[in-house]
Write a protein that holds these residues in place. Structure first.
Motif, short mmCIF file in Angstrom:
data_model
loop_
_atom_site.label_atom_id
_atom_site.label_comp_id
_atom_site.label_asym_id
_atom_site.label_seq_id
_atom_site.Cartn_x
_atom_site.Cartn_y
_atom_site.Cartn_z
N GLY A 33 0.84 -1.19 0.00
CA GLY A 33 0.00 0.00 0.00
C GLY A 33 0.87 1.24 0.00
N LYS A 34 0.22 2.39 0.12
CA LYS A 34 0.91 3.66 0.10
C LYS A 34 0.28 4.59 1.13
N VAL A 35 1.10 5.28 1.90
CA VAL A 35 0.58 6.20 2.92
C VAL A 35 -0.29 7.27 2.25
N ALA A 36 -1.42 7.56 2.87
CA ALA A 36 -2.37 8.54 2.34
C ALA A 36 -2.27 9.86 3.11
N HIS A 37 -2.52 10.95 2.40
CA HIS A 37 -2.55 12.28 3.03
C HIS A 37 -3.83 13.04 2.72
N VAL A 38 -4.59 12.57 1.73
CA VAL A 38 -5.85 13.23 1.36
C VAL A 38 -6.91 12.15 1.10
N PRO A 39 -8.19 12.52 1.17
CA PRO A 39 -9.26 11.54 0.99
C PRO A 39 -9.61 11.28 -0.48
N GLU A 40 -8.61 11.02 -1.28
CA GLU A 40 -8.84 10.74 -2.69
C GLU A 40 -7.76 9.79 -3.19
N SER A 41 -8.13 8.91 -4.09
CA SER A 41 -7.19 7.92 -4.61
C SER A 41 -6.24 8.54 -5.64
N PRO A 42 -5.00 8.07 -5.67
CA PRO A 42 -4.08 8.50 -6.74
C PRO A 42 -4.59 8.15 -8.13
N LEU A 43 -5.59 7.29 -8.22
CA LEU A 43 -6.17 6.93 -9.52
C LEU A 43 -7.10 8.00 -10.06
N SER A 44 -7.54 8.91 -9.21
CA SER A 44 -8.52 9.92 -9.61
C SER A 44 -7.87 11.08 -10.35
N PHE A 45 -8.60 11.64 -11.32
CA PHE A 45 -8.07 12.81 -12.04
C PHE A 45 -7.91 14.00 -11.10
N ALA A 46 -8.65 14.03 -10.00
CA ALA A 46 -8.60 15.18 -9.09
C ALA A 46 -7.57 15.00 -7.97
N TYR A 47 -6.86 13.89 -7.96
CA TYR A 47 -5.91 13.63 -6.88
C TYR A 47 -4.83 14.71 -6.83
N ASN A 48 -4.56 15.18 -5.62
CA ASN A 48 -3.50 16.18 -5.41
C ASN A 48 -3.10 16.10 -3.94
N ASP A 49 -1.88 15.66 -3.67
CA ASP A 49 -1.44 15.57 -2.27
C ASP A 49 -0.42 16.65 -1.93
N ASP A 50 -0.51 17.77 -2.66
CA ASP A 50 0.32 18.93 -2.32
C ASP A 50 -0.35 19.66 -1.16
N VAL A 51 -0.29 19.04 0.00
CA VAL A 51 -0.99 19.52 1.18
C VAL A 51 -0.04 19.45 2.37
N LYS A 52 -0.46 20.03 3.48
CA LYS A 52 0.32 19.92 4.70
C LYS A 52 0.30 18.47 5.17
N LYS A 53 1.48 17.93 5.44
CA LYS A 53 1.58 16.53 5.83
C LYS A 53 2.02 16.43 7.29
N PHE A 54 1.37 15.55 8.02
CA PHE A 54 1.65 15.37 9.44
C PHE A 54 2.43 14.06 9.61
N GLU A 55 3.72 14.17 9.37
CA GLU A 55 4.57 12.98 9.40
C GLU A 55 4.76 12.50 10.84
#
Length: 549
Positions: free
Chosen positions: A336-358
């Motif tokens: 799997g892959k760590v998620a940062h937003v409520p959208e799949s990388p498969l979606s055209f709207a996917y964008n994880d350029d967000v604040k990340k809480f590592e």
């Protein structure tokens, strides 16, 4: 959690038990049997699809109801997909495709949709499918007595009108980018059976559990609660009779039982097999595995009716305290892959350029202290105003990965002074507990099977708290406004740009700790033909599946 729509619960969520059927009609991946001919030679295998076979599908989750306007769990949705059909479906690239609609024309202003229906479609009881069924179905969620959780998909619908027996016009009060791909994909219900049922009583009607009638590829036969659901091929299905004779959706107690039954041949098809078990399963004779990234994500959700979770600093702190990389690498063996937003990388709207809480234990402790949480009595658990930071984390029984995750969360959160107690609950009871009007949980680990069209309104908009899918009671007026505005954007690039801002806001607020995007592994007979991988739909075009003798 439509673990349909954002399609409740993955919930992330998918599963099932068997009975007396023989393995795939006895058709496992064995050598073709010899049939004596005039010359004593082996009879040649038939070319092309062959009819027949009984497929037993395993699931660790039991269905709850077979009515698409009321169900919210993935097991129910699976079986609804066998029984019902819709005006619009989607292909493997998530583009909308026509199913029971011959054509759908959209007005220039995006407010009127004219649907021409295919003629000759039959209900399972032999009645004709007409515009009356479409008008009836789309009128139910607009009725003031409707008490299901799917109303948000129809908020923009102002009217649905029958023009003739095979023409329906939908008029919207405002633009809704999700209306065509999502709202029009809801399964259609039979007007001739349900028209006299008061809408207030429809969700509890026996149609939903004892006698569902659809236009889909398979007809309902029986449901033995806690054991199996059986359906049989519908000979008059408008896309052609399915090749398989029957499907049995079998409920098993957990994934260990599922794997044992796969090995024994008591189950033929299983979705959601963990990556940790896939190499073992691949060694079983007569099976094959199809894998890929699923259109879903798994999360830790917080009930914000609970005072513990109302401060976003606390939610951010919990995310910092969780080593998600370790969960993916150790619990999931990297599957799997760590998620940062409520959208799949498969979606055209996917964008994880967000604040990340590592993962950062010190930062977690700092945020908790800023929120007023301290260990004043030295017992290792933070407290505030005389209340301990202690809560229960629920998840569903039978999902080995989630069961392991809640134990890992218990250990990791203990490091920052939080007591998180795991609780494992049987699937249907779990769904009932967390849904409206109960909301009986503190926190939970679950998944969303996402819509093929990206839209977070159903899950995170304030209007969806009491009767919709926003069961964590997240509310942010600014996010509400952005989601409302995005719904009216019909250009895909503009829509994606708008959602980049929405994802930034949701990531900042952490209504969930977004845990990971899972790969999905589907186990099936080696001689199953016609299967095509779809990231969302485990049973994509199942009417075309067939067993090769």
């Amino acid at each position: 959690m439509k673990f349909k729509k954002a399609s409740w619960w993955l919930i992330s969520l998918t599963l099932i038990l068997s009975m007396f059927l023989t393995a795939c009609s006895g058709n496992t991946a064995e050598d073709p049997k010899e049939t004596p001919g005039d010359d004593g030679k082996k009879e040649e295998e038939a070319s092309g699809p062959q009819q027949g076979g009984d497929l037993i599908i395993g699931s660790t989750g039991a269905p709850t109801i077979f009515n698409p306007l009321y169900s919210t769990d993935s097991s129910s949705s699976d079986i609804e997909g066998f029984i019902f059909d819709s005006l619009v479906s989607s292909d493997t690239e998530f583009n909308p495709t026509l199913s029971m609609a011959e054509s759908i024309d959209t007005s220039e202003d995006g407010l009127t949709f004219t649907a021409k229906l295919k003629q000759g479609i039959k209900w399972h009881d032999g009645e004709d499918f007409t515009a009356d069924d479409v008008v009836f179905t789309f009128s139910v969620p607009k009725d003031p007595d409707y008490n299901g959780e799917r109303g948000s998909a129809f908020e923009a619908l102002e009217s649905v009108t029958k023009i003739d027996d095979y023409t329906v016009v939908f008029k919207l009060s405002k633009k809704d980018a999700s209306f065509y791909p999502v709202s029009l994909s809801y399964y259609i219900l039979p007007e001739h059976i349900l028209k006299d049922v008061p809408v207030a009583e429809l969700g509890e009607h026996e149609f939903n559990t004892k006698s569902p009638i659809g236009t889909g590829p398979f007809k309902f036969v029986e449901w033995k609660d806690g054991e199996y659901v059986k359906v049989e091929a519908f000979g008059d299905y408008f896309k052609g009779r399915p090749y398989l004779d029957t499907l049995t959706y079998k409920i098993v107690p957990d994934m260990d039982a599922m794997i044992a039954q796969l090995q024994a041949g008591d189950i033929h098809f299983a979705a959601g097999v963990p990556g940790t078990d896939i190499e073992t399963v691949k060694s079983f004779p007569g099976v094959k595995v199809e894998s890929g990234l699923g259109l879903s994500y798994t999360y830790l959700g917080y009930n914000q009716k609970n005072d513990l979770f109302k401060d976003k600093k606390v939610r951010q702190a919990i995310t910092h305290a969780i080593d998600r990389e370790a969960i993916v690498s150790s619990v999931m063996n990297g599957d799997g892959k760590v998620a940062h937003v409520p959208e799949s990388p498969l979606s055209f709207a996917y964008n994880d350029d967000v604040k990340k809480f590592e993962y950062d234990v010190d930062k977690a402790k700092e945020l908790l202290a800023d929120a007023g949480w301290k260990d004043s009595d030295g017992d290792g658990i933070l407290d505030k105003d005389g209340k301990k930071f202690s809560f229960t984390v629920k998840t569903n029984q039978g999902n080995k990965v989630r069961e392991d995750i809640v134990v890992v969360l218990q250990e990791q959160l203990k490091e920052v002074g939080i007591e998180a107690k795991p609780e494992i609950v049987e699937w249907s009871a779990f769904i009932e507990q967390i849904s409206a009007p109960n909301w009986n949980y503190d926190a939970l680990v679950l998944g969303w099977s996402l819509s093929t069209f990206p839209d977070q309104y159903d899950i995170f908009h304030t209007s969806q708290m009491e009767e919709g899918l926003n069961f964590v009671w997240y509310s942010n007026p600014e996010a509400d406004k952005l989601m409302e505005e995005a719904k009216q954007i019909l250009d895909q690039d503009e829509y994606k740009a708008a959602y980049a801002d929405i994802y930034k806001m949701l990531a900042e607020d952490q209504p969930y700790t977004f845990l990971y995007y899972p790969n999905v592994h589907r186990v099936m007979p080696a001689n199953l033909e016609g299967y095509v991988f779809h990231a969302k739909d485990d049973f994509y075009e199942i009417s075309k599946w067939w067993i090769k003798n």
